[in-house]
Each structure stands twice: as C-alpha cells, then as structure tokens.
Write a protein that holds these residues in place. Structure first.
Motif, PDB file in Angstrom:
ATOM      1  N   LEU A   1       0.833  -1.207   0.000  1.00  0.00           N
ATOM      2  CA  LEU A   1       0.000   0.000   0.000  1.00  0.00           C
ATOM      3  C   LEU A   1       0.867   1.256   0.000  1.00  0.00           C
ATOM      4  N   GLU A   2       1.921   1.247   0.793  1.00  0.00           N
ATOM      5  CA  GLU A   2       2.824   2.396   0.806  1.00  0.00           C
ATOM      6  C   GLU A   2       3.505   2.560  -0.548  1.00  0.00           C
ATOM      7  N   ALA A   3       3.958   1.461  -1.121  1.00  0.00           N
ATOM      8  CA  ALA A   3       4.611   1.523  -2.423  1.00  0.00           C
ATOM      9  C   ALA A   3       3.644   1.964  -3.515  1.00  0.00           C
ATOM     10  N   GLY A   4       2.361   1.613  -3.340  1.00  0.00           N
ATOM     11  CA  GLY A   4       1.355   1.957  -4.343  1.00  0.00           C
ATOM     12  C   GLY A   4       0.733   3.321  -4.157  1.00  0.00           C
ATOM     13  N   ARG A   5       1.231   4.093  -3.190  1.00  0.00           N
ATOM     14  CA  ARG A   5       0.776   5.473  -2.945  1.00  0.00           C
ATOM     15  C   ARG A   5      -0.677   5.529  -2.467  1.00  0.00           C
ATOM     16  N   TYR A   6      -1.077   4.552  -1.675  1.00  0.00           N
ATOM     17  CA  TYR A   6      -2.420   4.555  -1.094  1.00  0.00           C
ATOM     18  C   TYR A   6      -2.367   5.277   0.253  1.00  0.00           C
TER      19      TYR A   6
ATOM     20  N   LEU B   1      -5.737  -3.913   1.071  1.00  0.00           N
ATOM     21  CA  LEU B   1      -6.605  -3.613  -0.073  1.00  0.00           C
ATOM     22  C   LEU B   1      -6.876  -4.928  -0.779  1.00  0.00           C
ATOM     23  N   LEU B   2      -8.134  -5.284  -0.889  1.00  0.00           N
ATOM     24  CA  LEU B   2      -8.542  -6.521  -1.556  1.00  0.00           C
ATOM     25  C   LEU B   2      -9.156  -6.184  -2.904  1.00  0.00           C
TER      26      LEU B   2
ATOM     27  N   VAL C   1     -11.668  -3.167  -2.470  1.00  0.00           N
ATOM     28  CA  VAL C   1     -12.122  -3.121  -1.076  1.00  0.00           C
ATOM     29  C   VAL C   1     -10.997  -2.631  -0.160  1.00  0.00           C
ATOM     30  N   PRO C   2     -11.042  -1.356   0.264  1.00  0.00           N
ATOM     31  CA  PRO C   2     -10.048  -0.858   1.216  1.00  0.00           C
ATOM     32  C   PRO C   2     -10.425  -1.274   2.637  1.00  0.00           C
ATOM     33  N   ILE C   3      -9.470  -1.785   3.398  1.00  0.00           N
ATOM     34  CA  ILE C   3      -9.770  -2.348   4.724  1.00  0.00           C
ATOM     35  C   ILE C   3      -8.781  -1.807   5.747  1.00  0.00           C
TER      36      ILE C   3
ATOM     37  N   ALA D   1      -9.469   3.920  -2.905  1.00  0.00           N
ATOM     38  CA  ALA D   1     -10.099   2.787  -3.598  1.00  0.00           C
ATOM     39  C   ALA D   1     -10.818   3.245  -4.857  1.00  0.00           C
ATOM     40  N   ILE D   2     -11.505   4.379  -4.784  1.00  0.00           N
ATOM     41  CA  ILE D   2     -12.199   4.903  -5.962  1.00  0.00           C
ATOM     42  C   ILE D   2     -11.190   5.286  -7.036  1.00  0.00           C
ATOM     43  N   ALA D   3     -10.100   5.939  -6.621  1.00  0.00           N
ATOM     44  CA  ALA D   3      -9.068   6.312  -7.589  1.00  0.00           C
ATOM     45  C   ALA D   3      -8.494   5.083  -8.285  1.00  0.00           C
TER      46      ALA D   3
END
Length: 503
Positions: free
Chosen positions: A228-233, A249-250, A318-320, A360-362
């Motif tokens: 998630l950190e690497a993916g800029r979430y 993130l699923l 699905v962000p969790i 998640a929407i982005a």
C-alpha cells in the motif's frame, strides 16, 4: 448455510410438512382471504377464518398467527401471516409478500420443513413474486450462533427446507437458482458483519473475502502495508496506522463470457471504528464492528455475479483498515496524499471512511469501468435524514436514479439525494485541496458525497449508497431482516448491474 428451497405444483392435499404458510389480508370487515388461504380453509372444512378471528388475527402487515390443525389436514400447524390492506387493484406488492414470508419464517423455530402458499397472493404467481417469497423465506431463517456456547441439542432451530407451491415448476427453475444465489450472498454478508472485530481484523477480512472469491472462481489480489505504501495509497495507510493490525486492499475480479459492460464496485471496510483520535462516545460504540458492511456487500456481490454467470466484467476494490487511536494514529491537521495525487487536510479522524474510499475509488477508476458503484456506512447524517431503513444515494443523476429504481424493485429502500454546489465550499482547505470533514453538521451526508466525488474522473457514471442505518439493524427484527447485519444493499447492487447489462 441457508435452508434448501424447492417448488412444487402438486395438489395441497398430497403434500406434507411440519407447517404450511398462508397469507391473509386486512379488510374493513375482517380478514381477507387469498387463493392459498382458501385452499387450506377447504382442507380444514371451512373453519380456518373463524378460528383465526377467534385468535385475534386482523391481517395487519407481518402479523403472525399460528394454529394447530388437530389432524384435519396434512400439516400439523398453519401459519397465517398478515399482508395488510390490499392496494387499489386488490393485490399486494412483492415487497409486502417478501416481508410477510420473512416474518413467517422467523416465527417457525422447531419446524424443519415448511410448505408456503404465499406465491399465490395477489393473483397468478410471477417471477417477481416468486423471488419475494423465496428470498423472504430464506432470509427470515437466518441466525448467527457462532459465539453461543452450550446450545442445547434439541433447541428449536429455524426451518431447514421450504417448498413453494407454484403452477409451473419448469418456469420456476431459473428464478429458484437466482433466489438461492442471492440468499447465499446475503448470508455471507450477515456472517461477516456480525463477526466481532477481534476475530475480523483487516487481514482476516481480506482473507475471508479472498476465500469467497476463489471459491467463486475470481481473480484475487491483496495488498499489505508495504504494498500500500509503495502503491501510494496514502489514505488507507493513514487510517490504518493507528492499529497494530495493518490495513489491506482486496481486489476481486470476475470476467464473464461475452461481457457487455465493465463495472467497478467499491465498499468501505473499516473493521472497527473507534473514531481514532477524534474518538467516538462510548455509548453504542460496539455497533462500529458493522463499519465494514459496505466491504462485505461488494465482496458478496461480485461473488454473486460470478455464481449467476452474468455477461459482465466486475471488479470489487475493497479498502480495509481498523481506525484506532494508537501511538502512530493519524491526527487532525495531518495532510494525506492519495493515490491520484490529491491532498486532504484531516480535520476529523472519525471521517475516516471517505479517506480510505478515496484511494479505492481512484484505483477502481484506473481500470476504465463503464460505471462505478460504491457503498459504505459513511455518515451518521444518513440516519438523521432518512432513518434506519432507507439508504441515501448520490452521484451521477442517471445512475443514481437507476440505483434507486433497482432498490425499489427488490425491496431495499433507497432515496435520491442531491450534491448541492454550495455544500462543496464546506470542504475547502486553506492549505490543501480540501478537508475531509467540515465543522458545519448540516447536510453531512451530502458533504461526504462531495468528498468522494473529488476522486471520480469526469465522465465516469457513479453512484454512492450510504447504508449507515440500513446495513445494521440495532432494533427488533422485522420482515426478513434480523437484528444485526442485514445484507443491504446486495440485492440493489445486483439489480443495478443486471439493468446495466440489459441497456
């Protein structure tokens, strides 16, 4: 697992079960018969309606009256469920029938097999009415006993099988498959929502969602904290960092044969919401285990679409996270940078749902879907505005209205809500692109919608369904809705997807 369900066209006198369910209406002069109740009355020598009246039955909606047959018919018990006053054309809507079937199902503990005549209510049984009877019966039989110890072996349990009397068994084959799949999906949602947060933390929800997806033949992807950190979430990471149990993130993808549309589903997965540093009052905080109901709904919906083999491509994003006030928790005044590069000033850590949904929407929009459907227990303002049985729907006007129409058709209350331009100014920030929450409580549900809209690309039809009240019933059971997780809005999401395919 839900009970079994089948249809039959055999004569009533040749059937047998532990109970038979009939519907009765409410008229100015007393009970109103239906074809099903008249058939049972004939079997009982014309004594049914007098006996019901003696027991105080009025035919009010969801009123349940049970009476023994004393060996006068092939069923030991008759269950009469009220339908209320008929409509102007003398009939009863499928939603009335669905709620009646659910009320009857809930009133039948200890009755293993049930024959129901509710499909005959309001005239010749059609597909919509069969759906109502089947769904109501199966969903009304739900119970959650995972954490009950020392349950007596002989305790009365919900019915294990239903047989619906219809005029044409062959025509009911496909609807029955649909009913079965919908019930399975909603039971999954209810089980997930009812599971306590010490057992359903972010990694576990992701794992259970992945298991359900793999069972349905879906492609599965799970991102952990590092990914998630690497993916800029930035939003998901920020909300999740206050808990020792990291965020996830699923992603679940179904690609149907001859897919006509590509649909994105997004659902909020806060496995427990304490409010973070903007901590919630202690009263009723235990209900915040339900803050992942949107995630459960989209997980179940994409699996349901796969089970039905629909000609569509659907990806659930699905962000969790768990929103706790740990030492590393994100703070009011923090600036969060989201996956699409936009930045928000955090003014309230309890407005965390929109923070994880933004990422998640982005991400979902990057797939180039034809439409995006998002659902979440987003705001307490939804309950203030619409109560606990009606969800607020915002977004693109046409898709918003399509969602509302689908909800009405399947018996899930939906109401169209606007996104007034003047309310957008309420999330302006002097130092970032916007704030995540404003101090003005008026129009809070609509302000939340404006925040989410910032992450939807121009031209992408989208709809947000706020299910803060409808997803979790804290009051007494009603219709086919138990206390606890309800499964809303799975049926609306499915119906909307079916409508989009048909365009």
């Amino acid at each position: 697992m839900p009970p079994t369900i089948a249809t039959t066209d055999r004569p009533l006198e040749k059937l047998s079960a532990d109970a038979v369910v009939i519907g009765v209406g409410k008229g100015p002069g007393g009970l109103l018969p239906t074809p099903g109740s008249e058939a049972v009355d004939r079997l009982l020598g014309g004594k049914l309606f007098a006996a019901l009246a003696d027991l105080g039955a009025r035919g009010a909606e969801e009123e349940v009256t049970r009476l023994p047959t004393f060996g006068q018919g092939p069923f030991p018990v008759v269950v009469a469920v009220g339908l209320g006053a008929p409509s102007a054309d003398g009939g009863y809507s499928p939603d009335v029938v669905r709620r009646a079937a659910g009320a009857a199902s809930r009133a039948l503990p200890g009755r293993g097999s049930v024959v129901t005549l509710l499909a005959a209510v309001g005239g010749t049984p059609d597909v919509q009415r069969l759906h109502a009877v089947g769904e109501g019966s199966l969903l009304g039989a739900y119970e959650f006993t995972e954490y009950k110890s020392d349950l007596p072996a002989d305790r009365p349990t919900p019915p294990s099988s239903f047989e619906v009397v219809v005029p044409d068994v062959g025509a009911a084959k496909e609807p029955l498959k649909h009913i079965r799949a919908v019930a399975d999906a909603i039971w999954l949602v209810r089980d997930l929502v009812n599971t306590p947060p010490n057992d359903l933390y972010p990694a576990e929800l992701a794992a259970r969602g992945a298991a359900a997806g793999e069972k349905a033949g879906l492609s599965v992807e799970i991102l952990d904290e590092k990914a998630l950190e690497a993916g800029r979430y930035g939003g998901i990471v920020a909300v999740g960092q206050g808990s020792a149990r990291g965020p996830r993130l699923l992603r679940l993808t179904y690609k149907g044969k001859k897919a006509r549309k590509k649909i994105a589903l997004v659902g909020k997965g806060i496995t427990f919401d304490s409010g973070g540093l903007s901590i919630k009052p202690a009263l009723n905080m235990q209900n915040m285990k339900s803050d992942m109901a949107g995630a459960a709904a989209v997980i179940a919906t994409v699996c349901l679409v796969a089970d039905l083999g629909l000609p569509v491509e659907v990806t659930a994003t699905v962000p969790i996270a768990e929103n706790l006030p740990g030492g590393a928790a994100y703070r009011p005044a923090d600036i969060v940078t989201f996956r699409n590069g936009k930045k928000a000033e955090i003014t309230n850590t309890d407005a965390e749902g929109r923070v994880i949904l933004a990422d998640a929407i982005a991400r979902a929009a990057e797939d180039g879907p034809d439409a995006l459907l998002e659902t979440s227990t987003l705001t307490g303002a939804q309950q203030v505005a619409l109560g606990n049985r009606t969800s607020g729907v915002m977004g693109s006007d046409e898709l918003r209205d399509a969602v509302v129409a689908a909800g009405k058709r399947v018996g899930e209350g939906m109401w169209p809500m606007p996104l007034p331009v003047e309310l957008r100014r309420g999330i302006d920030s002097p130092i970032a692109d916007f704030v995540n929450s404003n101090a003005d409580r008026f129009g809070g549900m609509l302000v939340g919608g404006h925040f989410l809209a910032e992450f939807v690309p121009d031209g992408l039809p989208w709809a947000h369904i706020d299910v803060a009240g409808p997803a979790y019933n804290t009051q007494s059971p009603w219709g086919c809705t138990p206390k606890g997780g309800t499964g809303v809005p799975v049926r609306t999401l499915l119906a909307t997807i079916e409508d989009l395919i048909a365009e």
